[in-house]
Design an enzyme around this catalytic site. Structure first.
Site, PDB file in Angstrom:
ATOM      1  N   PRO A 191       9.533  -4.508  -0.849  1.00 50.18           N
ATOM      2  CG  PRO A 191      10.471  -2.549  -1.714  1.00 50.18           C
ATOM      3  CD  PRO A 191       9.259  -3.412  -1.800  1.00 50.18           C
ATOM      4  CB  ALA A 217       1.457  -2.121   4.705  1.00 52.97           C
ATOM      5  N   GLY A 218       4.368  -4.199   3.738  1.00 53.78           N
ATOM      6  CA  GLY A 218       4.654  -5.545   3.220  1.00 53.78           C
ATOM      7  C   GLY A 218       4.434  -6.616   4.281  1.00 53.78           C
ATOM      8  CG  ASP A 255      -0.205   0.208   8.568  1.00 55.35           C
ATOM      9  OD1 ASP A 255      -0.953   1.073   9.065  1.00 55.35           O
ATOM     10  OD2 ASP A 255       0.924   0.454   8.118  1.00 55.35           O
ATOM     11  N   GLY A 290       7.759   1.123   4.559  1.00 55.49           N
ATOM     12  CA  GLY A 290       6.590   2.002   4.651  1.00 55.49           C
ATOM     13  C   GLY A 290       5.505   1.606   3.672  1.00 55.49           C
ATOM     14  CE  LYS A 338       0.925   1.390   4.413  1.00 58.08           C
ATOM     15  NZ  LYS A 338       1.822   2.502   4.687  1.00 58.08           N
ATOM     16  CB  SER A 389       0.331  -6.938   2.705  1.00 50.53           C
ATOM     17  OG  SER A 389      -0.642  -7.243   1.743  1.00 50.53           O
TER      18      SER A 389
HETATM   19  O1  C5P Z   1       0.803  -1.425  15.216  1.00 48.32           O
HETATM   20  P1  C5P Z   1       2.191  -1.549  14.700  1.00 48.32           P
HETATM   21  O2  C5P Z   1       2.912  -2.736  15.292  1.00 48.32           O
HETATM   22  O3  C5P Z   1       2.322  -1.494  13.232  1.00 48.32           O
HETATM   23  O4  C5P Z   1       2.943  -0.260  15.242  1.00 48.32           O
HETATM   24  C1  C5P Z   1       4.340  -0.177  15.345  1.00 48.32           C
HETATM   25  C2  C5P Z   1       4.694   0.975  16.267  1.00 48.32           C
HETATM   26  O5  C5P Z   1       4.423   2.229  15.630  1.00 48.32           O
HETATM   27  C3  C5P Z   1       3.930   1.008  17.564  1.00 48.32           C
HETATM   28  O6  C5P Z   1       4.549   0.228  18.546  1.00 48.32           O
HETATM   29  C4  C5P Z   1       3.974   2.474  17.912  1.00 48.32           C
HETATM   30  O7  C5P Z   1       5.237   2.802  18.477  1.00 48.32           O
HETATM   31  C5  C5P Z   1       3.900   3.161  16.559  1.00 48.32           C
HETATM   32  N1  C5P Z   1       2.533   3.529  16.172  1.00 48.32           N
HETATM   33  C6  C5P Z   1       1.917   4.616  16.785  1.00 48.32           C
HETATM   34  N2  C5P Z   1       0.637   4.936  16.437  1.00 48.32           N
HETATM   35  C7  C5P Z   1      -0.031   4.245  15.492  1.00 48.32           C
HETATM   36  C8  C5P Z   1       0.582   3.140  14.852  1.00 48.32           C
HETATM   37  C9  C5P Z   1       1.868   2.818  15.221  1.00 48.32           C
HETATM   38  O8  C5P Z   1       2.504   5.288  17.627  1.00 48.32           O
HETATM   39  N3  C5P Z   1      -1.254   4.590  15.172  1.00 48.32           N
END
Ligand code: C5P
Length: 310
Positions: free
Chosen positions: A96, A102-103, A138, A100, A11, A106
């Site tokens: 990759p 979302a590989g 994501d 950034g 994405k 996904s």
């Molecule tokens: O949810 P995910 O594991 O993808 O998030 C990775 C990190 O990114 C979280 O631990 C947090 O530090 C940060 N994050 C955030 N706010 C979000 C999504 C991610 O602060 N809405």
């Protein structure tokens, strides 16, 4: 023995707005995510020994407990109550890593969809999105993908008008650089924390602004997204690969808009058509190569994870 094959698209963020901080420490976001046709491919086969065994054609990817594929398989098995379920999972990696795009999310979403089918569990897409929300912010978007509004941590999904658009994405990334998402949000808070919005009313106002944005209803060359990404001014000053990518994309003759995706370092230009996109890539091929950047021409994709009919 039956094999289920699933594609998992990347994405880009057409909009990533950091609204404020949540009581759970995550950031409250208002995003528009868009699937593109740069895809990983996963195949799933049953195993009789209750193991989940993952292999990947990219040796740099961790196959351990931190991998969202392994975590998604475990979660689905635990919730099914059938502890004897096992699977062999083969991943062909094209998206990759740490980009950034979302590989990883996904791939995790593809695992929920693929194993739900292989193991005959009968969960609805909504139920799979709820499981996905337990694993990553994501990940729920990636289940059905396409173009959606994503609020909350990113897991609160709202559909967008599905207008057909000829727009294409010229994506660039330095294959040797990745950005840590937790670092990007932590740095964002250090820099912008004092100016974050506070309170549900202020958040809802910004959500409403995004829902009614004119570009979202048209998404055409004469009404392209402004491409806002609040993590870009946080990551760009500290990441040379992002600076170089953005500089080169701004040199294109006809980009409609240019931005970083997610927490970077991938950057992209929105182009009026696939022809314009391919011409632009060819025109800048040498400049991309000498800056160490890889480039992809991608179409916008109407769905997320898709089971392939063999
Ligand atoms: O949810 P995910 O594991 O993808 O998030 C990775 C990190 O990114 C979280 O631990 C947090 O530090 C940060 N994050 C955030 N706010 C979000 C999504 C991610 O602060 N809405």
């Amino acid at each position: 023995m039956s094999t289920i094959t699933v594609t998992a698209p990347a994405k880009v963020n057409l909009h990533l707005e950091v609204l404020g901080l949540r009581p759970d420490g995550f950031h409250e976001l208002a995003m528009v995510m868009q699937s593109i046709d740069l895809e990983d491919r996963l195949s799933f086969r049953n195993r009789a020994d209750a193991q989940v065994v993952l292999s990947c054609d990219d040796p740099s990817l961790s196959l351990g407990e931190d991998n969202l594929i392994v975590r998604a398989a475990r979660l689905l098995r635990d919730r099914s109550g059938f502890s004897e379920l096992g699977a062999t999972i083969d991943l062909t990696k094209r998206i990759p890593i740490g980009a950034g795009l979302a590989g990883g999310s996904s791939d995790g979403a593809a695992t929920l969809v693929g194993l739900n089918e292989l193991w005959g569990l009968g969960h609805s897409r909504q139920q799979l999105e709820a499981f996905a929300a337990e694993l990553g912010s994501d990940m729920p978007f990636c289940v059905s993908g396409g173009r959606q509004l994503c609020f909350g941590r990113g897991e609160r999904l709202e559909p967008c008008a599905t207008v057909h658009t000829p727009l294409a994405v010229l994506l660039v990334k330095d294959p040797t650089v990745s950005v840590s998402t937790p670092w990007a949000y932590k740095r964002c808070r250090e820099l912008n924390g004092p100016t974050y919005l506070k309170g549900e009313e202020a958040f809802e106002q910004r959500r409403e602004d995004l829902r009614s944005a004119r570009w979202l209803k048209q998404l055409a060359a004469d009404c392209p997204p402004p491409l806002r990404n609040d993590l870009q001014p946080v990551v760009e000053p500290e990441t040379k690969a992002v600076q170089q990518a953005l500089k080169l994309l701004h040199r294109l003759p006809s980009p409609l808009a240019v931005a970083m995706s997610g927490s970077g370092p991938s950057c992209f230009a929105l182009m009026p058509s696939m022809d314009a996109c391919e011409q632009a890539r060819d025109q800048l091929a040498e400049a991309f190569a000498s800056a160490g950047l890889r480039a992809w021409c991608c179409a916008l994709q109407p769905d997320g994870v898709t089971i392939q009919v063999e």
